[in-house]
Motif scaffolding. Sequence first.
Motif, short mmCIF file in Angstrom:
data_model
loop_
_atom_site.label_atom_id
_atom_site.label_comp_id
_atom_site.label_asym_id
_atom_site.label_seq_id
_atom_site.Cartn_x
_atom_site.Cartn_y
_atom_site.Cartn_z
N ARG A 25 0.84 -1.22 0.00
CA ARG A 25 0.00 0.00 0.00
C ARG A 25 0.87 1.26 0.00
O ARG A 25 0.53 2.26 -0.63
CB ARG A 25 -0.96 -0.01 1.19
N PHE A 26 2.01 1.21 0.68
CA PHE A 26 2.95 2.34 0.68
C PHE A 26 3.46 2.61 -0.74
O PHE A 26 3.50 3.76 -1.18
CB PHE A 26 4.12 2.05 1.63
N TYR A 27 3.85 1.55 -1.44
CA TYR A 27 4.31 1.72 -2.83
C TYR A 27 3.20 2.29 -3.69
O TYR A 27 3.44 3.08 -4.60
CB TYR A 27 4.81 0.40 -3.40
N GLU A 28 1.98 1.90 -3.38
CA GLU A 28 0.82 2.43 -4.10
C GLU A 28 0.67 3.93 -3.82
O GLU A 28 0.47 4.73 -4.75
CB GLU A 28 -0.41 1.68 -3.60
N GLU A 29 0.79 4.32 -2.55
CA GLU A 29 0.68 5.73 -2.17
C GLU A 29 1.74 6.59 -2.86
O GLU A 29 1.50 7.75 -3.18
CB GLU A 29 0.82 5.89 -0.65
N LYS A 30 2.91 6.00 -3.08
CA LYS A 30 4.01 6.72 -3.72
C LYS A 30 3.88 6.74 -5.25
O LYS A 30 4.72 7.28 -5.94
CB LYS A 30 5.36 6.10 -3.33
N GLY A 31 2.82 6.13 -5.76
CA GLY A 31 2.57 6.15 -7.20
C GLY A 31 3.34 5.10 -7.98
O GLY A 31 3.38 5.16 -9.21
N LEU A 32 3.92 4.13 -7.29
CA LEU A 32 4.68 3.09 -7.97
C LEU A 32 3.79 1.96 -8.50
O LEU A 32 4.14 1.30 -9.47
CB LEU A 32 5.73 2.51 -7.03
N LEU A 33 2.68 1.74 -7.84
CA LEU A 33 1.72 0.71 -8.26
C LEU A 33 0.35 1.34 -8.41
O LEU A 33 -0.01 2.22 -7.64
CB LEU A 33 1.65 -0.43 -7.22
N GLN A 34 -0.39 0.89 -9.41
CA GLN A 34 -1.74 1.43 -9.64
C GLN A 34 -2.72 0.26 -9.86
O GLN A 34 -3.10 -0.01 -11.01
CB GLN A 34 -1.79 2.35 -10.87
N LEU A 52 6.49 -4.47 -8.92
CA LEU A 52 6.85 -4.79 -7.55
C LEU A 52 8.19 -5.52 -7.50
O LEU A 52 9.03 -5.23 -6.65
CB LEU A 52 5.75 -5.62 -6.88
N ILE A 53 8.40 -6.43 -8.42
CA ILE A 53 9.69 -7.11 -8.52
C ILE A 53 10.81 -6.08 -8.71
O ILE A 53 11.85 -6.13 -8.06
CB ILE A 53 9.69 -8.14 -9.67
N LEU A 54 10.59 -5.12 -9.61
CA LEU A 54 11.60 -4.10 -9.89
C LEU A 54 11.82 -3.17 -8.70
O LEU A 54 12.95 -2.77 -8.42
CB LEU A 54 11.21 -3.30 -11.14
N ILE A 55 10.75 -2.84 -8.00
CA ILE A 55 10.86 -2.00 -6.80
C ILE A 55 11.73 -2.70 -5.76
O ILE A 55 12.65 -2.10 -5.19
CB ILE A 55 9.47 -1.70 -6.21
N LEU A 56 11.45 -3.97 -5.53
CA LEU A 56 12.20 -4.72 -4.52
C LEU A 56 13.65 -4.94 -4.94
O LEU A 56 14.56 -4.88 -4.12
CB LEU A 56 11.50 -6.06 -4.22
N ARG A 57 13.87 -5.16 -6.23
CA ARG A 57 15.23 -5.29 -6.74
C ARG A 57 15.98 -3.97 -6.57
O ARG A 57 17.14 -3.95 -6.14
CB ARG A 57 15.22 -5.69 -8.21
N GLY A 58 15.32 -2.87 -6.91
CA GLY A 58 15.94 -1.55 -6.73
C GLY A 58 16.29 -1.30 -5.28
O GLY A 58 17.36 -0.76 -4.96
N LYS A 59 15.41 -1.71 -4.38
CA LYS A 59 15.65 -1.55 -2.95
C LYS A 59 16.90 -2.33 -2.53
O LYS A 59 17.74 -1.82 -1.80
CB LYS A 59 14.43 -2.02 -2.17
N ARG A 60 17.03 -3.57 -3.02
CA ARG A 60 18.21 -4.38 -2.70
C ARG A 60 19.49 -3.76 -3.26
O ARG A 60 20.57 -3.91 -2.70
CB ARG A 60 18.05 -5.81 -3.24
N LEU A 61 19.37 -3.05 -4.39
CA LEU A 61 20.52 -2.40 -5.00
C LEU A 61 20.84 -1.05 -4.35
O LEU A 61 21.82 -0.40 -4.71
CB LEU A 61 20.28 -2.18 -6.50
N GLY A 62 19.99 -0.63 -3.42
CA GLY A 62 20.23 0.63 -2.74
C GLY A 62 19.61 1.84 -3.41
O GLY A 62 19.94 2.97 -3.08
N LEU A 63 18.71 1.61 -4.36
CA LEU A 63 18.05 2.73 -5.01
C LEU A 63 16.94 3.27 -4.12
O LEU A 63 16.27 2.51 -3.41
CB LEU A 63 17.43 2.29 -6.34
#
Length: 133
Positions: A25-34, A52-63
């Motif tokens: 829901r947080f990712y949704e609030e930030k406009g990443l998921l619709q 969501l896969i890309l968001i989590l991968r980016g998070k692991r990469l430190g983005l």
Amino acid sequence: MTSKSRSFSISQLAEEFGITTRAIRFYEEKGLLQPKRNGQTRIYSAADRVKLILILRGKRLGLSLEESKDIIEMYHPDQDNSQQLQTLIDKIREKREHLKTQLEDLRTMMRELDEAEARCADALTTMKIVTTS
């Protein structure tokens, strides 16, 4: 049902990726998921799942989420996505350089801690010798 037309509930995605529904829901609030809505129920598409896969991968990469969002928004399935890939490569290189700097700082700090500990141990040993004499 093809994989492109498959849909997912928030609980299914949370379980699959080992994250909380609150995080989604947080990712949704930030406009990443619709997700689409059916009343109060969120319906996530296969594209949302990939994001969501890309968001989590980016998070692991430190983005940051903003960096991930910018890169995800650059993707267009029917176009050349070389700019998206180049941006990701640039971010990876930037993160790598930052981590190298942090690693060197940590090595320096470890050396300084070792030296401080050795000085304290020497001082403690000297105090014990003086006290027992």
